[in-house]
Write an enzyme that holds these catalytic residues in place. Structure first.
Site, PDB file in Angstrom:
ATOM      1  CB  SER A  80     -10.580   7.702  -1.868  1.00  0.00           C
ATOM      2  OG  SER A  80      -9.556   8.649  -1.694  1.00  0.00           O
ATOM      3  CB  THR A 182      -7.506   5.664   4.047  1.00  0.00           C
ATOM      4  OG1 THR A 182      -8.463   4.670   3.735  1.00  0.00           O
ATOM      5  CG2 THR A 182      -7.742   6.218   5.427  1.00  0.00           C
ATOM      6  CB  THR A 200     -11.396   6.157   4.234  1.00  0.00           C
ATOM      7  OG1 THR A 200     -11.371   5.660   2.904  1.00  0.00           O
ATOM      8  CG2 THR A 200     -12.113   5.126   5.102  1.00  0.00           C
ATOM      9  NE  ARG A 210     -14.820  -2.726   3.386  1.00  0.00           N
ATOM     10  CZ  ARG A 210     -13.774  -1.925   3.392  1.00  0.00           C
ATOM     11  NH1 ARG A 210     -13.938  -0.622   3.468  1.00  0.00           N
ATOM     12  NH2 ARG A 210     -12.543  -2.402   3.309  1.00  0.00           N
ATOM     13  CB  THR A 233      -3.813   3.676   3.120  1.00  0.00           C
ATOM     14  OG1 THR A 233      -4.735   3.862   2.034  1.00  0.00           O
ATOM     15  CG2 THR A 233      -2.414   3.496   2.554  1.00  0.00           C
ATOM     16  N   GLY A 234      -5.231   1.032   2.289  1.00  0.00           N
ATOM     17  CA  GLY A 234      -5.293  -0.173   1.472  1.00  0.00           C
ATOM     18  C   GLY A 234      -6.466  -1.038   1.869  1.00  0.00           C
TER      19      GLY A 234
HETATM   20  N1  ASP Z   1      -8.453   1.235   4.144  1.00  0.00           N
HETATM   21  C1  ASP Z   1      -9.642   1.710   3.495  1.00  0.00           C
HETATM   22  C2  ASP Z   1     -10.755   0.716   3.677  1.00  0.00           C
HETATM   23  O1  ASP Z   1     -10.506  -0.466   3.624  1.00  0.00           O
HETATM   24  C3  ASP Z   1      -9.481   2.002   2.061  1.00  0.00           C
HETATM   25  C4  ASP Z   1      -8.134   2.463   1.564  1.00  0.00           C
HETATM   26  O2  ASP Z   1      -7.346   2.997   2.283  1.00  0.00           O
HETATM   27  O3  ASP Z   1      -7.822   2.271   0.403  1.00  0.00           O
HETATM   28  O4  ASP Z   1     -11.884   1.126   3.813  1.00  0.00           O
END
Ligand code: ASP
Length: 322
Positions: A80, A182, A200, A210, A233-234
């Site tokens: 990731s 991330t 990330t 994107r 994160t997320g």
């Molecule tokens: N925040 C990151 C994104 O949306 C991905 C993640 O942290 O899971 O690209």
């Protein structure tokens, strides 16, 4: 007459300094001289260890966070972040990163291909250009011109997973499954200066072009050296909608502890998107100038790593709304 005036001046100076000490405590801003580094997810442990080598010797928080997040960036097994990151739906590994220092200097790259350490390109954007964010081919061109090497970031393992995904081409961000994550890292140095880094490969199998929250200053990361720093994160779209990391820092400015600030930011997402918030994951981490930390997520399972003189690089699970 002169003596009593001098005495009056002396006593008012003493009173003024007493008042400033009282203010210090009233604001809960007791000065600390304890370095601390925190970062998202289990891979934060390896990243913290690298950052700690710098912080524990009195090094700059900015250098620590850059060196720290380079660890998962360079690890092909982390799917990731950086090398080995899962690609977009066209099979291209595109990376997002940003960095911010104690002077509110910041730099970022988005949708950058072929470079193992996007965080270091982001730092170069910060230090060598009048800009904050470079994207796509322009970011790559800048990286190559600054001595970064062009590499293939798609490992055999990630390519295999992508080809399996192509069979159904179903795009549903799943909570905590390793199709996104991330590394967001924030550090407080012995000089009490803050810095942060966030990097990330974004959502696996995302649409070409994107960009999530991670390279967006104020969304994936924000540092205000007077107050504190936050990272996220997320599902990036939900973090962008609330300017997440900036919101957490502003909530700390209003007097909230880092934990309360993270909780209020997560609750803002729930309030804005009640139905959707049950299906997705977002997590915030924060540190204030006292070295106090906060962590909170929508769903269970958000882990983070802490390293300080008191906590020898340990993983914790954040509390969550659901
Ligand atoms: N925040 C990151 C994104 O949306 C991905 C993640 O942290 O899971 O690209």
């Amino acid at each position: 007459m002169k003596t009593s005036r001098r005495k009056f001046l002396q006593s008012s100076t003493i009173l003024a300094s007493l008042a400033s000490v009282q203010r210090l405590f009233a604001n809960n801003t007791k000065p600390v001289n304890k370095p601390i580094v925190i970062s998202t997810w289990n891979f934060g442990v390896g990243a913290n260890a690298e950052a700690w080598k710098i912080l524990s010797k009195g090094g700059r928080a900015l250098d620590a966070v850059e060196a720290g997040v380079q660890v998962p960036e360079g690890d092909p097994k982390e799917t990731s972040v950086g090398l080995g990151g899962l690609p977009d739906r066209d099979g291209r590994v595109t990376l997002d990163a940003c960095i911010m220092d104690e002077f509110s200097n910041c730099g970022a790259v988005a949708c950058l291909e072929h470079i193992v350490h996007p965080i270091s390109v982001a730092r170069k954007v910060m230090e060598k250009t009048p800009h904050v964010l470079l994207v796509g081919d322009g970011a790559l061109q800048f990286a190559l011109a600054n001595g970064f090497k062009k590499e293939n970031l798609l490992t055999a393992e990630s390519e295999k997973k992508w080809k399996e995904w192509l069979r159904k081409s179903e795009y549903k961000p799943i909570v905590n499954i390793e199709n996104h994550d991330t590394i967001g890292m924030i550090a407080l140095g012995t000089d009490q200066n803050l810095a942060g880094a966030c990097t990330t490969s974004g959502m696996a199998y995302k649409m070409r072009g994107r960009v999530g929250d991670s390279p967006i200053i104020g969304a994936g990361l924000f540092v205000d050296n007077e107050i504190g720093a936050a990272t996220s994160t997320g599902l990036g779209e939900e973090v962008i909608r609330i300017c997440g990391s900036h919101l957490v820092v502003e909530l700390m400015r209003q007097g909230n502890l880092p934990q309360q600030a993270c909780e209020l930011a997560v609750k803002r997402i729930v309030k804005n998107q009640p139905g959707k918030s049950k299906e997705i994951q977002v997590g915030f981490l924060a540190v204030n100038k006292n070295g106090e930390i906060g962590a909170y997520a929508l769903q269970k399972g958000f882990t983070y790593a802490v390293c300080s003189n008191d906590v020898p690089n340990k993983i914790f699970e954040a509390k969550s709304f659901y």
